[in-house]
Design a protein around this motif. Structure first.
Motif, PDB file in Angstrom:
ATOM      1  N   HIS A 270      30.978  38.065  10.806  1.00 20.84           N
ATOM      2  CA  HIS A 270      32.362  37.674  11.064  1.00 20.84           C
ATOM      3  C   HIS A 270      32.442  36.534  12.079  1.00 20.84           C
ATOM      4  O   HIS A 270      33.397  35.770  12.089  1.00 20.84           O
ATOM      5  CB  HIS A 270      33.193  38.886  11.506  1.00 20.84           C
ATOM      6  CG  HIS A 270      33.345  39.896  10.413  1.00 20.84           C
ATOM      7  ND1 HIS A 270      32.456  40.933  10.237  1.00 20.84           N
ATOM      8  CD2 HIS A 270      34.234  39.987   9.380  1.00 20.84           C
ATOM      9  CE1 HIS A 270      32.820  41.633   9.168  1.00 20.84           C
ATOM     10  NE2 HIS A 270      33.890  41.085   8.630  1.00 20.84           N
TER      11      HIS A 270
ATOM     12  N   GLU B  93      26.834  41.828   7.140  1.00 21.62           N
ATOM     13  CA  GLU B  93      27.347  42.179   5.819  1.00 21.62           C
ATOM     14  C   GLU B  93      26.334  41.784   4.746  1.00 21.62           C
ATOM     15  O   GLU B  93      25.779  40.681   4.763  1.00 21.62           O
ATOM     16  CB  GLU B  93      28.698  41.493   5.598  1.00 21.62           C
ATOM     17  CG  GLU B  93      29.750  42.143   6.490  1.00 21.62           C
ATOM     18  CD  GLU B  93      31.154  41.615   6.323  1.00 21.62           C
ATOM     19  OE1 GLU B  93      32.087  42.341   6.682  1.00 21.62           O
ATOM     20  OE2 GLU B  93      31.322  40.473   5.845  1.00 21.62           O
TER      21      GLU B  93
ATOM     22  N   CYS C  96      30.956  44.333   3.206  1.00 25.40           N
ATOM     23  CA  CYS C  96      32.225  44.213   3.923  1.00 25.40           C
ATOM     24  C   CYS C  96      33.125  45.346   3.435  1.00 25.40           C
ATOM     25  O   CYS C  96      33.509  46.209   4.209  1.00 25.40           O
ATOM     26  CB  CYS C  96      32.863  42.850   3.635  1.00 25.40           C
ATOM     27  SG  CYS C  96      34.481  42.649   4.405  1.00 25.40           S
TER      28      CYS C  96
ATOM     29  N   ASP D  17      34.833  38.685   1.947  1.00 28.07           N
ATOM     30  CA  ASP D  17      33.780  38.114   2.810  1.00 28.07           C
ATOM     31  C   ASP D  17      32.458  37.796   2.102  1.00 28.07           C
ATOM     32  O   ASP D  17      31.380  37.895   2.729  1.00 28.07           O
ATOM     33  CB  ASP D  17      33.538  39.029   4.017  1.00 28.07           C
ATOM     34  CG  ASP D  17      34.691  38.956   5.027  1.00 28.07           C
ATOM     35  OD1 ASP D  17      35.551  38.065   4.874  1.00 28.07           O
ATOM     36  OD2 ASP D  17      34.721  39.784   5.944  1.00 28.07           O
TER      37      ASP D  17
ATOM     38  N   GLN E  30      30.038  35.079   3.657  1.00 22.52           N
ATOM     39  CA  GLN E  30      29.211  35.391   4.822  1.00 22.52           C
ATOM     40  C   GLN E  30      28.237  36.533   4.547  1.00 22.52           C
ATOM     41  O   GLN E  30      27.493  36.941   5.444  1.00 22.52           O
ATOM     42  CB  GLN E  30      30.100  35.749   6.021  1.00 22.52           C
ATOM     43  CG  GLN E  30      30.866  37.064   5.847  1.00 22.52           C
ATOM     44  CD  GLN E  30      32.012  37.205   6.824  1.00 22.52           C
ATOM     45  OE1 GLN E  30      32.659  36.231   7.185  1.00 22.52           O
ATOM     46  NE2 GLN E  30      32.257  38.417   7.298  1.00 22.52           N
TER      47      GLN E  30
HETATM   48 MN    MN Z   1      34.119  41.597   6.462  1.00 21.06          MN
END
Ligand code: MN
Ligand code: PEP
Length: 348
Positions: free
Chosen positions: A274, A300, A104, A311, A314
């Motif tokens: 995302h 990511e 990210c 992030d 994720q």
């Molecule tokens: Mn991100």
């Protein structure tokens, strides 16, 4: 209006159309097709029967059509064949499978190079990484900025992977363009029209992410700004939209994939990271995106997601991405022929 020239039209006849268009205050965009040259004549006044009638009378003109959609250059009415965006040795669109992967945020040399080597070995086609980060909170990590761009360029040298990174404002475009191979416009900037104009002028590949609450039409009109500025290298990225549902970070609108394939010639990428906000959802939604006909995915990846500065929840690990890349290649091999030869009977 779209002016279709006869195949036999001479250069002088085409020039005459251009001259008349300039007189009428219309910008001209060319599209060479197998059936001949198409000129999109576009201006703020919209379609005018009298003006179009006059063009239809000109020598060498085959026909004049009124666009049926508010977006013009991004429409299949202007360009029927898929746009293939070239990025160094890679191509995006046209039946290929693009795998964009990386952190990210770029956090450090070690973190970036670790991921870059891992995703390159797994067969990624582009390396992603944020240097300028659009964070919800002003107190959150805002990215390494120029230093991040330098690290990305170094990672490209080491791995051979082209790089994609976000540009957040017009004043940054020249600097980011100096390093990046693809400029990313983030969801929060989908309708930042001065930024769209600025990246349009670069003529560089641009990936335009869908706005948090952007409709498909608004998104295509945003793409139109980049195209209208003279840049044909536009890629769309569905990254989830805001709905009433809160179980995942966003709602991945997979409908958008077949809808876009029908409406536009531009390549479509799906960003399940995302869209879901959850590591365990990234693989299934990646499968779904490729199966639905997306030209690739952006995910990511972090060496230690639990330590990521943004992030982490994720982000995949490198081994997770390696496995995902393998699975996506199999799925793509299976579905690509289906999408390449749509079934007439089903109206696709
Ligand atoms: Mn991100
Ligand atoms: C990103 O890809 O780094 C990003 C910030 O995504 P989005 O603009 O889709 O939120």
């Amino acid at each position: 209006m779209f002016v279709r020239m006869k195949r036999s039209a001479t250069a002088e006849q085409v020039d005459e159309v251009r001259r008349r268009a300039a007189d009428a205050g219309l910008a001209v965009y060319d599209e060479q097709t197998e059936g001949g040259l198409i000129l999109a004549l576009l201006g703020p006044k919209g379609f005018d029967e009298r003006v179009s009638g006059a063009f239809a009378e000109l020598a060498g003109v085959d026909s004049v059509a009124r666009p049926s959609r508010p977006y013009r250059l991004s429409s299949r009415e202007f360009r029927e064949v898929p746009t293939v965006v070239k990025v160094r040795d890679a191509v995006i669109g046209g039946g290929s499978l693009t795998l964009m992967a990386g952190p990210c945020s770029i956090e450090s040399r070690e973190q970036l190079f670790d991921v870059a080597a891992g995703v390159a070995a797994a067969g990624a086609t582009l390396l992603r990484g944020g240097a300028f980060k659009p964070r919800t909170s002003p107190y959150a990590f805002q990215g390494l900025g120029l230093e991040g761009l330098r690290l990305l360029a170094e990672a490209r040298e080491r791995t051979g992977l082209p790089i994609i990174t976000e540009v957040m404002e017009p004043a940054q475009v020249d600097m980011v363009a100096e390093f990046a191979d693809v400029l990313q416009i983030g969801t929060r900037n989908m309708q930042n029209f001065s930024l769209l104009n600025a990246v349009g002028r670069t003529r560089m590949p641009v990936m335009l992410k869908r706005g948090l609450s952007g409709t498909v039409e608004e998104w295509l009109l945003a793409a139109e700004y980049i195209l209208a500025a003279g840049n044909r290298n536009v890629i769309l990225c569905e990254r989830g939209i805001r709905t009433f549902e809160t179980a995942a970070r966003n709602t991945l609108d997979l409908n958008a994939v077949p809808i876009l394939r029908r409406l536009t010639h531009l390549p479509v990428i799906v960003d399940p990271s995302h869209a879901t906000g959850k590591r365990w959802m990234v693989a299934p939604m990646s499968y779904a995106g490729v199966a639905a006909g997306a030209d690739g995915i952006m995910v990511e990846v972090h060496p230690k997601p639990e330590e990521a500065w943004s992030d982490g929840e994720q982000s995949l690990t490198v081994p997770m991405f390696t496995r995902l890349a393998r699975e996506l290649r199999s799925i793509h091999a299976l579905v690509a022929p289906l999408h390449a030869a749509p079934d007439e009977a089903s109206g696709r």
